[in-house]
Design an enzyme around this catalytic site. Structure first.
Site, mmCIF file in Angstrom:
data_model
loop_
_atom_site.group_PDB
_atom_site.id
_atom_site.type_symbol
_atom_site.label_atom_id
_atom_site.label_comp_id
_atom_site.label_asym_id
_atom_site.label_seq_id
_atom_site.Cartn_x
_atom_site.Cartn_y
_atom_site.Cartn_z
ATOM 1 N N SER A 166 -63.521 68.533 -35.364
ATOM 2 C CA SER A 166 -62.589 69.208 -36.267
ATOM 3 C C SER A 166 -62.565 70.723 -36.059
ATOM 4 C CB SER A 166 -62.980 68.921 -37.717
ATOM 5 O OG SER A 166 -62.993 67.532 -37.937
ATOM 6 N N GLU B 251 -65.320 68.154 -24.029
ATOM 7 C CA GLU B 251 -65.838 67.134 -24.957
ATOM 8 C C GLU B 251 -66.489 66.046 -24.107
ATOM 9 O OE1 GLU B 251 -66.222 66.428 -28.382
ATOM 10 O OE2 GLU B 251 -67.198 64.712 -27.444
ATOM 11 N N THR C 37 -67.113 63.788 -35.097
ATOM 12 C CA THR C 37 -67.714 62.885 -36.090
ATOM 13 C C THR C 37 -66.680 62.415 -37.104
ATOM 14 O OG1 THR C 37 -69.857 63.948 -35.854
ATOM 15 C CG2 THR C 37 -69.486 62.707 -37.882
ATOM 16 N N CYS C 38 -65.880 63.335 -37.629
ATOM 17 C CA CYS C 38 -64.944 62.981 -38.707
ATOM 18 C C CYS C 38 -64.037 61.823 -38.296
ATOM 19 C CB CYS C 38 -64.120 64.205 -39.097
ATOM 20 S SG CYS C 38 -62.785 63.809 -40.234
ATOM 21 N N CYS D 149 -65.818 60.467 -41.494
ATOM 22 C CA CYS D 149 -64.888 60.406 -42.641
ATOM 23 C C CYS D 149 -63.801 59.339 -42.498
ATOM 24 C CB CYS D 149 -64.196 61.752 -42.819
ATOM 25 S SG CYS D 149 -65.239 63.170 -42.525
ATOM 26 N N LYS E 4 -65.052 55.663 -42.174
ATOM 27 C CA LYS E 4 -65.738 55.418 -43.457
ATOM 28 C C LYS E 4 -64.725 55.134 -44.559
ATOM 29 C CE LYS E 4 -66.119 58.398 -46.270
ATOM 30 N NZ LYS E 4 -67.056 59.490 -46.375
ATOM 31 N N ALA F 135 -70.772 70.218 -21.546
ATOM 32 C CA ALA F 135 -70.798 71.628 -21.141
ATOM 33 C C ALA F 135 -72.068 72.281 -21.664
ATOM 34 C CB ALA F 135 -69.578 72.340 -21.709
ATOM 35 N N GLY G 121 -80.750 58.785 -49.926
ATOM 36 C CA GLY G 121 -80.048 58.821 -51.215
ATOM 37 C C GLY G 121 -78.923 59.833 -51.224
ATOM 38 N N TYR H 267 -75.090 61.424 -49.403
ATOM 39 C CA TYR H 267 -73.703 60.972 -49.298
ATOM 40 C C TYR H 267 -73.632 59.666 -48.497
ATOM 41 C CZ TYR H 267 -71.460 65.684 -49.955
ATOM 42 O OH TYR H 267 -70.997 66.881 -50.402
ATOM 43 N N GLU I 263 -72.737 56.049 -49.954
ATOM 44 C CA GLU I 263 -71.408 55.527 -49.629
ATOM 45 C C GLU I 263 -71.513 54.181 -48.912
ATOM 46 O OE1 GLU I 263 -68.809 59.663 -49.272
ATOM 47 O OE2 GLU I 263 -69.484 58.742 -47.420
ATOM 48 N N ARG J 262 -86.363 58.082 -51.823
ATOM 49 C CA ARG J 262 -87.710 58.568 -52.115
ATOM 50 C C ARG J 262 -87.793 59.371 -53.414
ATOM 51 N NH1 ARG J 262 -88.268 63.144 -47.308
ATOM 52 N NH2 ARG J 262 -86.615 64.529 -48.040
ATOM 53 N N GLY K 35 -80.166 62.108 -43.454
ATOM 54 C CA GLY K 35 -79.723 63.460 -43.138
ATOM 55 C C GLY K 35 -79.210 63.585 -41.720
ATOM 56 N N HIS L 14 -49.650 61.615 -69.675
ATOM 57 C CA HIS L 14 -50.075 60.403 -70.364
ATOM 58 C C HIS L 14 -49.330 59.172 -69.875
ATOM 59 C CE1 HIS L 14 -51.855 58.213 -73.684
ATOM 60 N NE2 HIS L 14 -50.673 57.710 -73.975
ATOM 61 N N GLU M 25 -55.980 63.097 -68.027
ATOM 62 C CA GLU M 25 -55.588 63.833 -69.240
ATOM 63 C C GLU M 25 -56.810 64.206 -70.077
ATOM 64 O OE1 GLU M 25 -53.379 61.644 -72.369
ATOM 65 O OE2 GLU M 25 -53.737 59.861 -71.163
#
Ligand code: NDP
Length: 452
Positions: free
Chosen positions: A14, A35, A42-43, A48, A51, A115, A176, A178, A182, A199, A262, A435, A440
């Site tokens: 990104s 690349e 990753t995204c 993302c 996922k 690279a 524990g 994201y 998820e 943990r 992580g 509403h 609201e």
């Protein structure tokens, strides 16, 4: 000295892609990008995007159960993982193609190669090839981190989970944050028997405590076997699966084990040490407000700098870098007040200070509503939504907003505009409610539930 390129970008995720496109298309720079894996980073390839598509897939059993309650004669059949996976692969290939063609349209030269930096202006591309550039941007992202003790066990990480040949019947997810939370929800929704070890005392450390508790309770009610205060003390392959002994004494076997403990900056082997660039202890590349490293020609953006590790932040950093260096309009990225969403089930949308952080800084009022939303109440589900505003007693400014419930990510995006502009609680109150909606509640909470 004449260089081959004005800018050489290492990494097609990104941040790197945005920087390359803006430098080339908006500012007329001669740009190349390398690349080593797939364009999109990753995204797009293993984060993302796949996922979120898996989140959608995992929500259908609930949607079909709701449909029955709403009068439909609906039945859910079995989930065909290989069919979903091949559709997912095709979608990711399509997106990858768009990333590639957007770079080409902007006039960026692409090298499908790894690279490394040979000197402050030279990039080595393997097979003896090297090119020179006036500026080099490192946008190599991050990678999953697995505790050293378990590295050789061949467990899954978020890199592999999208490419499974088949879904396991049972899985242990460690962590524990994201990703762990998820995937616990996603796989639970897809019918996998999910156990999650964390943990600490409560998942999603760093987020608002009340929101964390709300999410954990709902996840457990939905069938995730969440073990708090629990770590792995022993693990070995047994009968085609993995036997695990926990710090609590509990032991069990799982078809698969996934570590979501992580991520680490991807700075190894780039040649940075030889150039005398000192990295942070976790491998992150230190940069200033303009993403410049201690070597004036070398810049870095995105997760490899470990500032705020989110896709839109990397994109903003890449864009600001290109404007600063090639557009003569120095732009630093404001890393405060960044809204984000955690796609657990229920979803969390959040911006600003948690109640705990705010309370440590100044006297606050807390406005919070937890209620059963119309859609699921009608379907007979016991789900609860949480809407919370943390407000400064002194200035009446909204310091934090935390939403747990369906579409919380969508809602927080809009709340972020108001809060970024410095909205007060009075501004929220003055706003007429829409509403009937869940949101609201954000403009109709009259009395604080706590003041401290
Ligand atoms: P996080 O840093 O969010 O969570 C890591 C988790 O692993 C924490 O619960 C941590 O525990 C635990 N952990 C760390 N080391 C160990 C260990 N040795 N043994 C046991 N547990 C351990 O990382 P993630 O991998 O979940 O996500 C990485 C980043 O990716 C996030 O910070 C986020 O920026 C980004 N991301 C964003 C998403 C979104 O916006 N929706 C989705 C996915 C990722 P403890 O809390 O005790 O440190």
């Amino acid at each position: 000295m004449a260089f081959d390129y004005d800018l050489f970008v290492i990494g097609g995720g990104s941040g790197g892609v945005r920087a390359a496109r803006i430098a080339a298309a908006d500012h007329g720079a001669k740009v190349a990008l390398a690349e080593e894996y797939r364009m999109g980073g990753t995204c797009v390839i293993r984060g993302c995007v796949p996922k979120k598509l898996m989140v959608f897939a995992s929500e259908f059993p609930g949607a079909v159960a709701d449909a029955q309650a709403y009068g439909w004669d609906a039945q859910i059949g079995a989930f065909d993982w290989p069919r979903f996976r091949s559709a997912l692969d095709a979608e990711l290939a399509r997106l990858e193609g768009i990333y590639r063609s957007n770079l080409e349209k902007a006039g960026v030269t692409i090298f499908n190669a790894r690279a490394t930096l040979a000197d402050p202006h030279t990039v080595a591309l393997g097979e003896g090839r090297s090119v020179t550039a006036k500026h080099i941007l490192i946008a190599t992202g991050g990678r999953p981190f697995v505790p050293a003790k378990w590295e050789e066990m061949g467990c899954l990480t978020s890199n592999e989970v999208f490419q499974l040949e088949q879904l396991p019947e049972s899985i242990l997810i460690v962590g524990g944050g994201y990703i762990a939370s998820e995937f616990a929800c996603i796989l639970n929704g897809l019918g996998v028997k999910v156990t999650q070890f964390y943990r600490g005392a409560q998942i999603l450390r760093g987020f608002d405590d009340e929101a964390r508790g709300h999410i954990a309770d709902q996840m457990q009610a939905d069938g995730v076997d969440l073990h708090l205060g629990t770590d792995i003390v022993d693990m070995e392959p047994r009968d085609g699966g993995t036997w695990v002994k926990a710090s609590t004494g509990h032991d069990a076997s799982y078809d698969a084990v996934m570590f979501a403990t992580g991520r680490a900056p991807n700075s190894d082997g780039l040649g940075l040490g030889d150039l005398g660039l000192e990295l942070k202890r976790n491998g992150a590349i230190p940069v200033d407000d303009y993403s410049q490293t201690a070597i004036p020609s070398v810049f870095a953006v995105g997760d490899v700098t470990d500032r705020v590790n989110l896709t839109p932040v990397a994109i903003r950093e890449g864009h600001a870098f290109a404007d600063t260096v090639f557009g003569a309009t120095p732009r630093a990225v404001d890393h405060s007040l960044i809204a984000s969403a955690v796609f657990t089930q229920p979803e969390l949308g959040t911006i600003g200070l948690s109640e705990e952080e705010a309370r440590d800084r100044e006297p606050i009022h807390v406005f919070c509503a937890a209620f059963r939303p119309m859609h699921s109440l009608f379907a007979g589900r016991n789900e609860r939504v949480m809407m919370k505003l943390v407000v400064s007693q002194k200035t009446d400014r909204v310091l934090g907003c935390h939403i747990v419930g369906d579409h919380a990510g969508e809602m927080i995006q809009l709340a972020a505009v108001a809060i970024g502009m410095g909205a007060t609680k009075a501004d929220f109150d003055r706003t007429m409610a829409v509403h009937p909606t869940m949101a609201e509640e954000l403009v109709t909470m009259r009395n604080p539930v706590r003041s401290s």
